[in-house]
Enzyme design. Sequence first.
Site, PDB file in Angstrom:
ATOM      1  N   HIS A  53     -11.872  59.573  60.692  1.00 50.76           N
ATOM      2  CA  HIS A  53     -10.465  59.205  60.715  1.00 50.76           C
ATOM      3  C   HIS A  53      -9.639  60.377  61.251  1.00 50.76           C
ATOM      4  CE1 HIS A  53     -10.882  55.798  57.499  1.00 50.76           C
ATOM      5  NE2 HIS A  53     -11.577  55.574  58.606  1.00 50.76           N
ATOM      6  N   GLU A  55      -7.273  62.293  60.162  1.00 49.86           N
ATOM      7  CA  GLU A  55      -7.119  63.495  59.352  1.00 49.86           C
ATOM      8  C   GLU A  55      -8.378  64.358  59.404  1.00 49.86           C
ATOM      9  OE1 GLU A  55      -6.727  60.307  58.631  1.00 49.86           O
ATOM     10  OE2 GLU A  55      -5.625  60.022  56.766  1.00 49.86           O
ATOM     11  N   CYS A  79      -6.630  57.270  53.646  1.00 50.88           N
ATOM     12  CA  CYS A  79      -7.371  56.221  52.937  1.00 50.88           C
ATOM     13  C   CYS A  79      -8.008  56.777  51.672  1.00 50.88           C
ATOM     14  CB  CYS A  79      -8.419  55.599  53.852  1.00 50.88           C
ATOM     15  SG  CYS A  79      -9.813  56.700  54.217  1.00 50.88           S
ATOM     16  N   CYS A  88     -10.318  59.896  53.236  1.00 54.97           N
ATOM     17  CA  CYS A  88      -9.551  61.003  53.817  1.00 54.97           C
ATOM     18  C   CYS A  88      -8.785  61.771  52.748  1.00 54.97           C
ATOM     19  CB  CYS A  88      -8.584  60.470  54.871  1.00 54.97           C
ATOM     20  SG  CYS A  88      -9.429  59.778  56.300  1.00 54.97           S
ATOM     21  N   ALA A 166       9.649  20.602  84.974  1.00 52.17           N
ATOM     22  CA  ALA A 166      10.417  19.463  85.467  1.00 52.17           C
ATOM     23  C   ALA A 166       9.636  18.165  85.214  1.00 52.17           C
ATOM     24  CB  ALA A 166      10.708  19.630  86.947  1.00 52.17           C
ATOM     25  N   TRP A 173       9.054  28.603  89.563  1.00 52.41           N
ATOM     26  CA  TRP A 173       9.134  29.426  88.367  1.00 52.41           C
ATOM     27  C   TRP A 173      10.424  29.099  87.636  1.00 52.41           C
ATOM     28  CZ3 TRP A 173       4.906  32.005  87.135  1.00 52.41           C
ATOM     29  CH2 TRP A 173       4.016  32.401  88.126  1.00 52.41           C
ATOM     30  N   ARG A 210      -0.817  42.411  85.013  1.00 49.25           N
ATOM     31  CA  ARG A 210      -0.651  43.065  86.307  1.00 49.25           C
ATOM     32  C   ARG A 210       0.667  43.821  86.370  1.00 49.25           C
ATOM     33  NH1 ARG A 210      -2.157  37.948  87.193  1.00 49.25           N
ATOM     34  NH2 ARG A 210      -0.096  37.301  87.924  1.00 49.25           N
ATOM     35  N   ALA A 275       0.748  25.910  71.976  1.00 50.33           N
ATOM     36  CA  ALA A 275       1.806  26.622  71.252  1.00 50.33           C
ATOM     37  C   ALA A 275       2.213  25.856  70.005  1.00 50.33           C
ATOM     38  CB  ALA A 275       3.004  26.841  72.168  1.00 50.33           C
TER      39      ALA A 275
END
Length: 355
Positions: A53, A55, A79, A88, A166, A173, A210, A275
């Site tokens: 980790h 630390e 942790c 840690c 549409a 677009w 992109r 969605a």
Amino acid sequence: MAHSPAEQHAMARALELALRGPRSRNPQVGAVILSPAGDVLAEGWHRGAGTPHAEVDALSRLPEGAARGATAIVTLEPCNHTGRTGPCAEALILAGVARVVYALDDPGEVSGGGAERLRAAGIDVEPGLLREQALALVGPWLTAARLGRPHVTVKWAQSLDGRAAAADGSSKWITGAEARADVHTRRAASDAIVVGTGTVLADDPALTARTGDRLHPEQPVPVVIGARETPASAALRAHPHEPLFYDTHDLSFVLDDLWDHGLHRVFVEGGPTLASAFIAAGFADRVLAYVAPVLLGGPRVALADIGVPSIDRAHRLHVTERLPLGADTLFVAERAATDTVIAGRAARDGTEGES
């Protein structure tokens, strides 16, 4: 005790270091060790499951005894559990650190509690430094840790009157170039990009992130949900990552499997049907609605049935950002984080308490 300028600068640096770590089911964590005078002694970050980790990575760069009386600056609470690596909190205690400053509490029932262990050992502990900046970095991981599944962002573009296309189905677009560029930036910040087979067959998307005509260095893994076959010539088959295909409509199964693949930032971009399914199932942690100042009318709405029979059952969201993008506006909205921690799935360095 107030945070010193050196501590604030070190936390900003720790957040930068955290970004060097891989995005996976584990959080990106950075650490800086300061001398009692505020000088940087060592830096570290978490490099992935099974590795030290942040630390411990920082402490390993110091000679034995060099951290005695030092301050550890960490982006996430140290942790307090043993998995593939040790706790840690114990490493900091053994190193003789006198003070620990961290940005965010660890939400895990297994991995949390490091601050209490440090205080019990007589170490000064201060949470909350640059908390908002740290939340921006690991917010999705925190949601994943609470819920035991990936953080899900559902995105769509729509006209001012709520249409995604549409009447003839054309949609390129609705929004302008600035909005589309913003989408690619957010794709690059995701672990996986999800569409349905309907979108694949209708639009043949590449599902890449992109910058202009160039591929972004960071690419989400393409994911396709649905029973219909994806053609061998589909653009997404040329993606830098091997696509994942799910011949199922069981979104819980899909999310569990993505989690097991180490993918905890999921970007759903699959059209109104998919969605709506994620929202209806209660899996939409964040919504991105790109709204263009155009009117289309007709039947092709941005969302279908999401299981709201009456106004009192509406999905109430909190708008966290309104971002102008050329002529368009992005609305970022999130639901309230009311879910409890799932024991064993929230531990740093993997599921079921392994680290």
